[in-house]
Design an enzyme around this catalytic site. Structure first.
Site, PDB file in Angstrom:
ATOM      1  N   ARG A  58      34.915   9.111  26.869  1.00 51.88           N
ATOM      2  CA  ARG A  58      36.066   8.764  26.014  1.00 51.88           C
ATOM      3  C   ARG A  58      36.337   9.860  24.980  1.00 51.88           C
ATOM      4  O   ARG A  58      37.442   9.977  24.458  1.00 51.88           O
ATOM      5  CB  ARG A  58      35.867   7.385  25.351  1.00 51.88           C
ATOM      6  CG  ARG A  58      37.070   6.934  24.521  1.00 51.88           C
ATOM      7  CD  ARG A  58      37.220   5.417  24.391  1.00 51.88           C
ATOM      8  NE  ARG A  58      35.966   4.738  24.171  1.00 51.88           N
ATOM      9  CZ  ARG A  58      35.269   4.763  23.029  1.00 51.88           C
ATOM     10  NH1 ARG A  58      35.745   5.410  21.994  1.00 51.88           N
ATOM     11  NH2 ARG A  58      34.124   4.117  22.935  1.00 51.88           N
ATOM     12  N   TYR A  66      63.061   5.799  27.291  1.00 45.18           N
ATOM     13  CA  TYR A  66      62.362   5.060  28.344  1.00 45.18           C
ATOM     14  C   TYR A  66      62.156   3.606  27.885  1.00 45.18           C
ATOM     15  O   TYR A  66      61.848   3.367  26.712  1.00 45.18           O
ATOM     16  CB  TYR A  66      61.024   5.759  28.605  1.00 45.18           C
ATOM     17  CG  TYR A  66      60.205   5.113  29.684  1.00 45.18           C
ATOM     18  CD1 TYR A  66      60.560   5.255  31.026  1.00 45.18           C
ATOM     19  CD2 TYR A  66      59.084   4.361  29.373  1.00 45.18           C
ATOM     20  CE1 TYR A  66      59.817   4.658  32.014  1.00 45.18           C
ATOM     21  CE2 TYR A  66      58.326   3.768  30.363  1.00 45.18           C
ATOM     22  CZ  TYR A  66      58.700   3.914  31.691  1.00 45.18           C
ATOM     23  OH  TYR A  66      57.952   3.320  32.662  1.00 45.18           O
ATOM     24  N   ASP A 123      59.624  13.760  24.666  1.00 43.88           N
ATOM     25  CA  ASP A 123      59.101  13.336  25.972  1.00 43.88           C
ATOM     26  C   ASP A 123      59.712  14.262  27.021  1.00 43.88           C
ATOM     27  O   ASP A 123      60.923  14.237  27.246  1.00 43.88           O
ATOM     28  CB  ASP A 123      59.495  11.869  26.200  1.00 43.88           C
ATOM     29  CG  ASP A 123      58.949  11.304  27.506  1.00 43.88           C
ATOM     30  OD1 ASP A 123      58.709  12.088  28.439  1.00 43.88           O
ATOM     31  OD2 ASP A 123      58.777  10.071  27.588  1.00 43.88           O
ATOM     32  N   LYS A 133      54.551  11.151  36.956  1.00 44.06           N
ATOM     33  CA  LYS A 133      55.767  11.563  37.648  1.00 44.06           C
ATOM     34  C   LYS A 133      55.556  12.934  38.298  1.00 44.06           C
ATOM     35  O   LYS A 133      54.700  13.067  39.123  1.00 44.06           O
ATOM     36  CB  LYS A 133      56.928  11.534  36.658  1.00 44.06           C
ATOM     37  CG  LYS A 133      56.972  10.251  35.774  1.00 44.06           C
ATOM     38  CD  LYS A 133      57.235   8.978  36.545  1.00 44.06           C
ATOM     39  CE  LYS A 133      56.996   7.693  35.764  1.00 44.06           C
ATOM     40  NZ  LYS A 133      57.664   7.571  34.484  1.00 44.06           N
TER      41      LYS A 133
HETATM   42  C1  LIG Z   1      57.470   6.762  33.304  1.00 39.77           C
HETATM   43  C2  LIG Z   1      57.847   7.272  31.983  1.00 39.77           C
HETATM   44  C3  LIG Z   1      57.089   6.955  30.827  1.00 39.77           C
HETATM   45  C4  LIG Z   1      55.894   6.046  30.885  1.00 39.77           C
HETATM   46  O1  LIG Z   1      54.877   6.592  31.650  1.00 39.77           O
HETATM   47  P1  LIG Z   1      53.720   5.726  32.362  1.00 39.77           P
HETATM   48  O2  LIG Z   1      52.889   6.772  32.996  1.00 39.77           O
HETATM   49  O3  LIG Z   1      54.411   4.806  33.329  1.00 39.77           O
HETATM   50  O4  LIG Z   1      53.034   4.961  31.279  1.00 39.77           O
HETATM   51  C5  LIG Z   1      57.478   7.512  29.635  1.00 39.77           C
HETATM   52  N1  LIG Z   1      58.562   8.305  29.540  1.00 39.77           N
HETATM   53  C6  LIG Z   1      59.317   8.615  30.610  1.00 39.77           C
HETATM   54  C7  LIG Z   1      60.505   9.503  30.447  1.00 39.77           C
HETATM   55  C8  LIG Z   1      58.990   8.112  31.865  1.00 39.77           C
HETATM   56  O5  LIG Z   1      59.749   8.414  32.932  1.00 39.77           O
END
Ligand SMILES: *Cc1c(COP(=O)(O)O)cnc(C)c1O
Length: 392
Positions: A57, A110, A182, A207
């Site tokens: 951790r 998001y 992000d 992603k």
């Molecule tokens: C999918 C996504 C998230 C969240 O990510 P997880 O891995 O599903 O927790 C945050 N921001 C954007 C732009 C996303 O596409």
């Protein structure tokens, strides 16, 4: 030497330390804890007087390689990997906010980031104002004496709106705010927010970074000071730590990020033009198309327009659902950045928590559809769209 490498080289080699076995590929260190040579050594590690691992951790050799690589790709001093994109978003925000503080964020974010900020933070006395980040004066007007953070993502669902990172960073600096972006939709290969003066970058590594649809993960990149605090306070205590096995899978996925993104973008450009010219499609949202809000920043802020397209069909919700049910190659699924092309219906899926009125305000019509363009042959993707469009 490493600093001079192109990003296509960095995704493969940056941050790699050859293991004593000589293994080409980073070994997976699947261990929760680490053994000390002596009681004294354990004490020194906890005191921070001696480098070395303690407990996963707090750090793990496989995860550390992913963190070094991501820092190199974003041009950051440091990075910390997290258990999900949401763990990255929440940890980066919570490290910079406390009870009584105020946050200014883009009103398009998001879905879970939206509920984190509007529902969860409210319970902890953190206030948020959501504004249109295309309107720079609206951002400035929303800033109060208690404001600590500016947050946005670009491009952002549902219309792939693109915001000017130079301008946003300037507002943050002028008001001594921490700016957080992000960068999930672009990855550092297409856009590097830190080079525009943004302080912290967060990612859903679920992603494009992993790219194979088999891991949920996140990453935060920033200065040594910021990452130290996020890693050894927020992430450590809240516990959203990445599994070393998942870090290992992302390291594998990252090696092909440059070649994958080229195909994602090529395919998406073709599909965007195909849809634009189809009589049953009324509107296409893609930053690579002239007239889109993101188009002027193409080639400067964003190298290419990415692999996500939204569009509207000429018809009601029924026709949109019939259309996606008729596709055979596209999978009906949320998420993005996978090898497989995915399609979803925001009004009933990603944006279903919105009331009808909120959806209308956000411009999410019942005929709006979103595609994450995959790596298949673009001719096969177009044939599939063609046969399904013929049926509606
Ligand atoms: C999918 C996504 C998230 C969240 O990510 P997880 O891995 O599903 O927790 C945050 N921001 C954007 C732009 C996303 O596409």
């Amino acid at each position: 030497m490493q600093d001079k490498w192109k990003l296509a080289t960095k995704v493969i080699h940056a941050g790699h330390i050859r293991s004593s076995s000589g293994a080409l590929v980073t070994p997976l260190c699947q261990s929760a804890t680490f053994v000390f040579d002596s009681a004294e050594q354990g004490g020194e590690r906890f005191a921070g007087d001696q480098p070395g691992y303690i407990y996963t951790r707090l750090g793990n050799p496989t995860t550390a390689e992913l963190e070094r690589k991501m820092a190199a790709l974003e041009g950051a001093e440091a990075a910390v990997a997290t258990a999900s994109g949401m763990a990255a978003v929440s940890s980066a925000l919570l490290a910079n906010l406390q009870h009584g503080d105020h946050l200014v964020a883009s009103k398009a974010v998001y879905g879970c980031t939206f509920s984190l900020m509007t529902a969860q933070f409210l319970r902890f006395g953190i206030e948020v104002t959501l504004v249109d980040f295309n309107d720079l004066s609206a951002i400035k007007e929303a800033i109060k004496p208690t404001t600590k953070v500016l947050f946005c993502e670009t491009p952002v669902n549902p219309h792939l709106d693109v915001f000017d990172l130079d301008a946003i960073a300037k507002i943050a600096q002028a008001n001594k705010l921490v700016s957080i972006v992000d960068n999930t939709f672009m990855t550092p290969l297409l856009q590097q927010p830190l080079t525009h003066g943004i302080d912290i970058v967060v990612h859903s590594a679920t992603k494009y970074l992993n790219g194979h649809g088999d891991v949920i993960a996140g990453v935060i990149c920033g200065s040594n000071e910021q990452i130290e605090q996020i890693k050894y306070e927020t992430v450590k205590d809240l516990g959203g730590v990445l599994s070393p096995h998942d870090a290992w899978l992302i390291l594998r996925g990252l090696k092909t990020l440059d070649v994958r993104l080229a195909r994602h973008c090529d395919n998406a450009e073709c599909l965007a033009y195909y849809l634009l010219n189809h009589e049953k499609v009324t509107k296409v949202y893609y930053p690579g198309l002239e007239g889109h809000s993101g188009y002027p920043l193409l080639g400067t802020q964003m190298k290419r327009a990415g692999g996500v397209i939204a569009f509207e069909l000429n018809g009601a919700m029924e026709q949109s659902l019939q259309f996606i049910n008729s596709l055979t190659l596209f999978s009906i699924a949320v998420s993005l950045g996978d090898a497989e092309s995915l399609i979803q219906h925001p009004a009933s899926m990603t944006h279903s928590p919105y009331s009808e009125q909120e959806r209308e305000l956000a411009g999410i019509g019942e005929s709006l559809l979103r595609i994450s363009v995959g790596l298949e042959s673009v001719e096969d993707l177009i044939s599939d769209l063609e046969q399904a469009l013929a049926l509606v």
